[in-house]
Design an enzyme around this catalytic site. Structure first.
Site, PDB file in Angstrom:
ATOM      1  N   LYS A   1       0.832  -1.203   0.000  1.00  0.00           N
ATOM      2  CA  LYS A   1       0.000   0.000   0.000  1.00  0.00           C
ATOM      3  C   LYS A   1       0.865   1.252   0.000  1.00  0.00           C
ATOM      4  O   LYS A   1       0.687   2.157  -0.826  1.00  0.00           O
ATOM      5  CB  LYS A   1      -0.926   0.011   1.218  1.00  0.00           C
TER       6      LYS A   1
ATOM      7  N   ASP B   1      -6.672   0.375   0.538  1.00  0.00           N
ATOM      8  CA  ASP B   1      -6.845   0.752   1.942  1.00  0.00           C
ATOM      9  C   ASP B   1      -8.205   0.238   2.405  1.00  0.00           C
ATOM     10  O   ASP B   1      -8.884  -0.508   1.691  1.00  0.00           O
ATOM     11  CB  ASP B   1      -6.688   2.266   2.138  1.00  0.00           C
TER      12      ASP B   1
END
Length: 209
Positions: A120, A139
């Protein structure tokens, strides 16, 4: 309607409502890396409040390398898990100064070697910091909306990312994440989704369930 068609429609509609850009404030890839590390389990609003002073105090990886750990911890104390994050930031600074001449690496492989950096964070730095679409940022909001919109059934985020990369056009990978994050915060909330206000309700298998 297949998933690629659903993605095409949601991109067009959400672009009419939201600006597809990152909420974190930064002026270079190093600041973005720091802000993204700080953002784990913390709101972007809180991170921006902290980094406003942090980025005035420290200008480069060298500055973070020189500051005592305890002082850096105090600088970011209002951030969740600030002690671990301070260690990550200092470790990243050391590696970047010693191995990359003070420049944040711009490949997914090199970024993933940095302490505290998972896919991420690496994807955020590459897309927002270097304009490179190497993956899709997954996310909490992106994961939740992707499941509700039946774009992926995977619970593992790495596997979900692989699913999404097959159905989202590569030049839209960054936009896709930003748009879903904005929509997740404003409309498609975790506990109380506002389905009646949602511009995607007619293409969402989860609407009104």
């Amino acid at each position: 309607m297949d998933r690629k068609e659903r993605v095409k429609i949601l991109l067009n509609r959400l672009k009419g409502v939201y600006e597809p850009k990152i909420a974190l404030k930064f002026s270079n890839p190093w600041e973005l890396l720091v802000a993204t590390i700080l953002s784990a389990q913390t709101t972007d609003e809180r991170v921006n409040m902290v980094t406003e002073n942090l980025f005035r105090k420290y200008k480069s990886p060298e500055d973070y390398l020189k500051v005592p750990l305890g002082e850096l911890e105090q600088d970011i104390k209002s951030i969740n898990y600030y002690r671990n994050k301070a260690k990550f930031i200092k470790s990243c600074a050391q590696i970047i100064v010693e191995e990359y001449d003070g420049k944040v690496p711009d490949t997914i492989e090199e970024l993933l070697k940095l302490p505290g950096v998972a896919r991420k964070t690496a994807n955020v730095v590459l897309s927002a910091g270097y304009g490179k679409n190497e993956g899709i940022v997954i996310d909490t909001h992106v994961a939740r909306l992707s499941k509700r919109l039946d774009l992926s059934k995977e619970k593992n985020r790495d596997k979900m990312e692989q699913d999404l990369m097959k159905i989202v056009p590569r030049d839209e990978w960054a936009n896709f994440s930003y748009l879903l994050i904005h929509h997740g915060r404003n409309i498609c909330k975790a506990k109380t989704p506002k389905c009646e206000e949602c511009i995607l309700k007619d293409i969402c298998p989860s609407a009104f369930k």
